[in-house]
Enzyme design. Structure first.
Site, PDB file in Angstrom:
ATOM      1  N   LYS A  90      68.886 -16.500 -21.852  1.00 27.60           N
ATOM      2  CA  LYS A  90      68.561 -17.472 -22.912  1.00 27.60           C
ATOM      3  C   LYS A  90      69.846 -18.160 -23.366  1.00 27.60           C
ATOM      4  CE  LYS A  90      65.932 -17.642 -27.297  1.00 27.60           C
ATOM      5  NZ  LYS A  90      65.360 -16.816 -28.388  1.00 27.60           N
ATOM      6  N   SER A 165      60.985 -18.798 -29.972  1.00 26.42           N
ATOM      7  CA  SER A 165      61.935 -19.744 -29.452  1.00 26.42           C
ATOM      8  C   SER A 165      62.246 -19.577 -27.961  1.00 26.42           C
ATOM      9  CB  SER A 165      63.245 -19.629 -30.232  1.00 26.42           C
ATOM     10  OG  SER A 165      63.845 -18.367 -30.025  1.00 26.42           O
ATOM     11  N   SER A 189      60.516 -14.233 -31.270  1.00 24.83           N
ATOM     12  CA  SER A 189      60.940 -15.181 -30.230  1.00 24.83           C
ATOM     13  C   SER A 189      60.955 -14.622 -28.812  1.00 24.83           C
ATOM     14  CB  SER A 189      62.325 -15.736 -30.549  1.00 24.83           C
ATOM     15  OG  SER A 189      62.244 -16.660 -31.601  1.00 24.83           O
TER      16      SER A 189
END
Lengths: 528, 98
Positions: A90, A165, A189
């Site tokens: 990420k 997210s 997330s």
């Protein structure tokens, strides 16, 4: 199906097994994923899970693993079980040699001078890093639409959100662009994107995995964790990532052990499972609740003792979270001032450092980030601190007490991961509150610091539904055990894994103008 | 508690060093009012007897040996600075005028 498309649909542990057995090489495996990224991630209707692709380094690491294995001997014996299995990271986790943007204009083109501890661990274990995945700016959002570099599409329906997210990491799992990825979970997330893409995501116990090198949003809530397609893969990755780190003073001193062993156990006889009364009902889609009820029935039939437990203060968790998180975020993001790193914007008329900061932050931050900074600044300001931040911290205590009470009666808790399946792109973008409500079932675990995992629970109107398991702090192993037990029984019932039923994706290379590819729309820009 | 006003937002934006135009202030104050409304109940739940939790898993006295470890070189630390000079970060003027 060609050989390489079959290869990318294996689980990470199956890939690792084939590598060890010498049936495939890491270079083949890594190239197969890079080919897949080139085929489905770019273009107008591409998934856009990656902000940056890292082929040269990934293939070099893969070649190293292959060479070590070919040479045999002590070094080959000492290879990590996952060595050679590619992974995605990420983009709010810092990496040397690849840009780290956190999905923000503020950090466009920024190159970290150091690696996050979890990245160091991936390098030591020799997992080729395929690239950096898309996210809501600074991990603030539930749809990945707040990325400054464009949204990610849900592989199940290209006009829907992949969650957030960490929508990039989850979409990469569901579209077979990577078998493993790193995520960060501040309010859901990792888990909510797992739920809406039909994949697996786990938030470890707070402190179970070092946070050194994750760009902090809310430090008392942030947790790095594994993103995968199966519970066993997630457990194996968490074991690799976990353990004490002197560079993170919040990291637990004792490692969380036996996770993969627990995920390989399918027996839930006598396991006490609690349905959380407050995490179902109003606001939850009927299709989500149907799959949830089925999951509960399956576990009961498998020998688990299921009871309903009440956590009465969970109804205040969302409110407390949306005071604590922005408060901590407003403080953490103060460092983006255009002095030491990140992009500086000088007003046309020039100006003092204060005016430069104002212009830098106005240009560098997107709407949602500004909203949270202002909200946090408000909640922390003189005269409001006690009423907002202070009260929210008290609710945190009450939520923890509720969980303590629940875990005195049961071993794990179960709920839907997200109240709805994936909604349409653009549907909630102008309604921040509606967006925040996505996190209603995932937030309590962050407030209490306990581990949580989302596993595929089936489909509702053709879209994936996630089932969440929560366990007491440091109880990650029992969480993996319960989640794996549901996973295997559902797979037996379906005859295959949920993600194996995801629609085929078109090769988007044929639909885009020549020369516009993944590599060209990297958010990283040039290394300055 | 009073509602969050447009003037509040303008003040907060100054405190947070984010330049905002009129339109942004209008939009932001409307949205924040809705959000604050939704979270306001938080202040009415817990009494004085409930201690606040700042950290989910309390750890105390987290120390390590006081030994120098690896650190960034000056060059590394300055490599991504918007402006650097003579081995230092270069900042815009702190005070107005000459």
């Amino acid at each position: 199906m060609t050989e390489s498309t079959e290869l990318i649909r294996l689980t990470a542990l199956q890939m690792a097994e084939k590598l060890r057995a010498g049936e495939i090489t890491s270079v083949e495996l890594t190239q197969a994923h890079l080919d897949r990224i080139a085929a489905v991630d770019g273009g107008e209707r591409g998934i856009h899970a990656f902000l940056h692709v890292n082929p040269d380094e990934a293939l070099a690491v893969a070649a190293e693993v292959d060479a070590i294995r070919a040479a045999g001997g002590a070094e080959a014996e000492a290879l990590h079980p996952l060595a050679g299995v590619p992974v995605a990271v990420k983009d709010n986790i810092v990496t040397v040699g690849q840009p780290t943007t956190a999905g923000s204009r503020m950090l466009e083109g920024w190159m970290s001078p150091y690696d996050a501890t979890v990245v160091t661990k991936l390098r030591r274990a020799r997992l080729p890093i395929l690239g950096k995945t898309n996210l809501d700016e600074f991990a603030m959002g539930g749809s990945t639409e707040h990325s400054a570099f464009g949204n990610t599409r849900n592989p199940w329906d290209l006009d829907r959100i992949p969650g957030g997210s960490g929508g990039g990491s989850a979409a990469a799992m569901a579209s077979f662009m990577a078998p493993l990825a790193l995520g960060s979970d501040t309010g859901g997330s990792i888990r909510q994107p797992g739920a809406v893409t039909g994949t697996v995501g786990a938030k470890p116990t707070y402190g179970g995995v070092s946070r050194y090198g994750v760009i902090a949003m809310a430090s008392s809530l942030d947790q790095i964790g594994p993103v995968a397609r199966t519970v066993q893969d997630a457990a194996a990755l968490q074991e690799l990532l976990g353990g004490h780190d002197a560079k993170d003073s919040t990291s637990l001193t004792e490692p969380l052990e036996g996770l993969l062993t627990a995920a390989r156990q399918h027996d839930v006889t006598g396991l006490r499972i609690g349905i959380v009364s407050e995490l179902k009902g109003e606001g939850y889609q009927e299709g989500v609740l149907e799959r949830f009820r089925e999951a509960v029935t399956i576990l009961r039939d498998a020998g688990a003792e299921v009871i309903e437990v009440s956590c009465p203060h969970l109804k205040y968790a969302l409110g407390a979270y949306y005071l604590i998180m922005p408060s901590e975020a407003s403080s953490n993001l103060a460092k983006f001032d255009g002095v030491r790193y990140g992009n500086r914007v000088v007003p046309e008329e020039g100006g003092t450092i204060e005016q430069v900061m104002g212009a830098t932050r106005a240009a560098g931050f997107g709407e949602e980030v500004k909203r949270r900074i202002i909200l946090g600044t408000y909640a922390l300001s003189a005269g409001y601190y006690d009423a907002y931040y202070g009260s929210a911290q008290k609710i945190r205590t009450l939520v923890q007490r509720d969980f303590d009470e629940a875990f005195s009666k049961v071993d794990v808790l179960i709920s839907p991961t997200s109240p709805t399946t994936a909604f349409g792109l653009g549907e909630k973008i102008d309604d921040p509150l509606a967006m925040y409500l996505n996190d209603v079932a995932t937030i309590p675990a962050n407030l209490a610091g306990i581990p949580g995992i989302s596993v595929p629970g089936g489909l509702a109107e053709g879209l994936p539904v996630g089932v969440q398991f929560l366990a007491p702090a440091r109880g990650d192993a029992v969480m993996y055990r319960a989640a794996a037990a549901l996973e295997i029984r559902l797979e037996e019932a379906w005859g295959t894994q949920l993600w194996a039923q995801a629609p085929d994706l078109d090769d988007t290379r044929s639909t885009q103008p020549a020369g516009v590819g993944t590599a060209d729309r990297t958010a990283g820009g040039e290394n300055r | 508690m009073s509602a969050i006003t447009r003037e509040d937002v303008a003040h907060l934006a100054r405190l947070a060093h984010i330049r905002m135009d009129e339109q942004e202030l209008d939009k932001m104050s409307g949205e924040l009012a809705v959000i604050m409304d939704a979270v306001a109940a938080v202040s009415e739940v817990a009494g004085d007897d409930v201690p606040p939790t700042s950290h989910p898993i309390p750890l105390t006295n987290v120390f390590r040996e006081d030994e120098p470890g690896e650190m960034l070189s000056q060059e590394q630390a300055l490599a991504m600075a918007p402006e650097a000079e003579d081995g230092q970060f270069r900042v815009p003027a702190i005070l107005e005028g000459e």
